[in-house]
Design an enzyme around this catalytic site. Structure first.
Site, PDB file in Angstrom:
ATOM      1  N   LEU A  26       0.865  -1.171   0.000  1.00 19.36           N
ATOM      2  CA  LEU A  26       0.000   0.000   0.000  1.00 19.36           C
ATOM      3  C   LEU A  26       0.908   1.229   0.000  1.00 19.36           C
ATOM      4  O   LEU A  26       1.981   1.208   0.605  1.00 19.36           O
ATOM      5  CB  LEU A  26      -0.907   0.030   1.245  1.00 19.36           C
ATOM      6  CG  LEU A  26      -1.957  -1.071   1.378  1.00 19.36           C
ATOM      7  CD1 LEU A  26      -2.719  -0.915   2.699  1.00 19.36           C
ATOM      8  CD2 LEU A  26      -2.930  -1.065   0.209  1.00 19.36           C
ATOM      9  N   ASP A  27       0.477   2.281  -0.662  1.00 23.09           N
ATOM     10  CA  ASP A  27       1.259   3.517  -0.651  1.00 23.09           C
ATOM     11  C   ASP A  27       1.382   4.042   0.780  1.00 23.09           C
ATOM     12  O   ASP A  27       0.561   3.721   1.651  1.00 23.09           O
ATOM     13  CB  ASP A  27       0.599   4.574  -1.528  1.00 23.09           C
ATOM     14  CG  ASP A  27       0.577   4.178  -2.995  1.00 23.09           C
ATOM     15  OD1 ASP A  27       1.467   3.411  -3.409  1.00 23.09           O
ATOM     16  OD2 ASP A  27      -0.349   4.624  -3.713  1.00 23.09           O
ATOM     17  N   LYS A  28       2.375   4.860   1.014  1.00 22.80           N
ATOM     18  CA  LYS A  28       2.654   5.380   2.356  1.00 22.80           C
ATOM     19  C   LYS A  28       1.404   5.923   3.044  1.00 22.80           C
ATOM     20  O   LYS A  28       1.154   5.631   4.216  1.00 22.80           O
ATOM     21  CB  LYS A  28       3.719   6.478   2.263  1.00 22.80           C
ATOM     22  CG  LYS A  28       3.985   7.209   3.563  1.00 22.80           C
ATOM     23  CD  LYS A  28       4.952   8.375   3.365  1.00 22.80           C
ATOM     24  CE  LYS A  28       5.099   9.179   4.641  1.00 22.80           C
ATOM     25  NZ  LYS A  28       5.989  10.356   4.449  1.00 22.80           N
ATOM     26  N   ARG A  79      -5.310   5.418  -7.995  1.00 28.84           N
ATOM     27  CA  ARG A  79      -5.068   6.858  -8.138  1.00 28.84           C
ATOM     28  C   ARG A  79      -4.932   7.235  -9.606  1.00 28.84           C
ATOM     29  O   ARG A  79      -5.476   8.256 -10.061  1.00 28.84           O
ATOM     30  CB  ARG A  79      -3.826   7.241  -7.347  1.00 28.84           C
ATOM     31  CG  ARG A  79      -3.951   6.938  -5.851  1.00 28.84           C
ATOM     32  CD  ARG A  79      -2.606   6.919  -5.138  1.00 28.84           C
ATOM     33  NE  ARG A  79      -1.981   8.232  -5.116  1.00 28.84           N
ATOM     34  CZ  ARG A  79      -0.757   8.457  -4.652  1.00 28.84           C
ATOM     35  NH1 ARG A  79      -0.023   7.446  -4.195  1.00 28.84           N
ATOM     36  NH2 ARG A  79      -0.266   9.672  -4.656  1.00 28.84           N
TER      37      ARG A  79
END
Length: 375
Positions: A192-194, A291
């Site tokens: 998962l992105d930060k 995104r």
């Protein structure tokens, strides 16, 4: 086995606690998995066989035949597809060192390989000894001998990288399960992105890691996210658009010709005056996929620092909503549901994570704004 959702601190609107204890999240789980031998794991696939020892210095022996659909591509790109449990940078280094060969020959990462060629890797697992175990609290949703499911907070980087040498999920996992030093990427099979919150599964053994990677490649792992996007979406649909590195801005991804296949299915949960609450199911798992795909449709995520573009405010909106939209500290994206087959028992397992406080707060303000104008 069902457990009640965990409630978060109401005052922590923009913060996410990490608690180092097992907490149920509407988990539907099978019996405790049987422990497996961890000395050697062997896997046979159509064109791929793997064998890795789990000593502190891991010997890696990989062999794969290039399938027809990957023929004609660069060696480093093909290797990343066939040996996806290893990072691209690590594979490129092995190619340059002559440890990853094509039909017995040493090639360059950029050289073209053809369908039917045989890639062979003979190396040792490196770099993991450089990773440091750190006592970083984790919010654990489920754990047995084979897998660990966590609820990742915003702000936690998953894997060490440039600018984030430590303080990551990987460092926390090594503290919680020291034996993960013997599993590629410390058992991390997806990311998962930060600043994306929500559910992640981690493999605790080499055999579990191999099985979960297979499930991800077969697209049998169900990952469903929720997001708040800018703009009003009329109806749901599917985005089938390849994703690759942006031509000019290298930190961004984009829909590009020749990119990796990427498929996202989305549906509308709730519409507001200028925003939409959506649910997105991933069929593939490309970098920044949701995104990028939502931006491609013209509906970027609220708070997204890379893709959101111009800030949008509903006309005559309440000042509190305006301030919240303007200052929302991250992309409004949460990994809500996770479903997979247990790597040992084969039983289908499901978990659900409640929406984080900042997400709920924004939804509440958007609902109040809509009702104020409808009324």
């Amino acid at each position: 086995m069902m457990s009640a959702p965990v409630r978060r601190d109401k005052d922590a609107v923009f913060k996410h606690k990490r608690v180092a204890e097992t907490k149920g999240r509407s988990a539907i789980c099978g019996p405790r998995a049987r422990p497996l031998p961890t000395d050697v794991a062997c896997l046979s696939q159509t064109n791929l066989s793997r064998r890795m020892s789990t000593t502190s210095k891991q010997a890696i022996q990989l062999r794969a035949e290039v399938p027809f659909d990957l023929g004609g591509q660069r060696l480093d790109q093909v290797a990343a597809q066939l040996f996806s449990e290893h990072s691209r940078s690590r594979l490129a280094a092995w190619i340059k060192d002559g440890l990853l060969t094509v039909d017995g020959a040493v090639l360059r990462p950029r050289d073209t390989v053809h369908a039917g060629a045989v890639l062979e890797l003979s190396a040792e697992q490196q770099a993991q000894g450089e990773w440091v175990a750190q006592d970083i609290p984790l919010e654990i949703v489920y754990e047995d001998d084979q897998i660990l499911v966590i609820d990742k907070p915003a702000g936690l980087v998953v894997h060490p990288a440039a600018g984030h040498a430590d303080g990551t999920l990987l460092n926390a996992l090594l503290h919680h399960v020291p034996d993960l030093i013997n599993v590629p990427r410390a058992g991390i099979v997806h990311r998962l992105d930060k600043d994306t919150t929500g559910l992640m599964v981690v493999a605790k053994t080499l055999q579990a890691q191999t099985n979960l990677v297979e499930q991800l490649q077969a697209r049998s792992v169900s990952r469903i996210y929720e997001a708040i996007v800018i703009g009003v979406i009329i109806t749901g649909g599917t985005v089938d658009a390849p994703i690759g590195r942006h031509g000019q801005q290298r930190q961004r991804m984009a829909v590009v010709e020749g990119g990796k296949p990427a498929v996202s299915h989305y549906r509308v949960l709730e519409r507001f005056r200028s925003h939409t609450h959506v649910r997105v199911k991933l069929e593939t798992g490309r970098t920044h996929q949701i995104r990028v795909h939502m931006t491609h449709l013209g509906y970027p995520l609220v708070g997204d620092p890379l893709y959101s573009g111009r800030f949008r405010i509903p006309p005559a909106a309440n000042p509190t909503l305006v301030q919240t939209l303007r200052e929302f500290p991250r992309q409004a994206l949460h990994a809500r549901f996770l479903e997979l087959d247990h790597p040992v028992t084969g039983q289908r397992m499901k978990w659900e994570s409640p929406l984080p406080d900042d997400f709920v707060w924004l939804l509440t303000l958007l609902q109040q704004d809509r009702e104020a104008f409808v009324g």
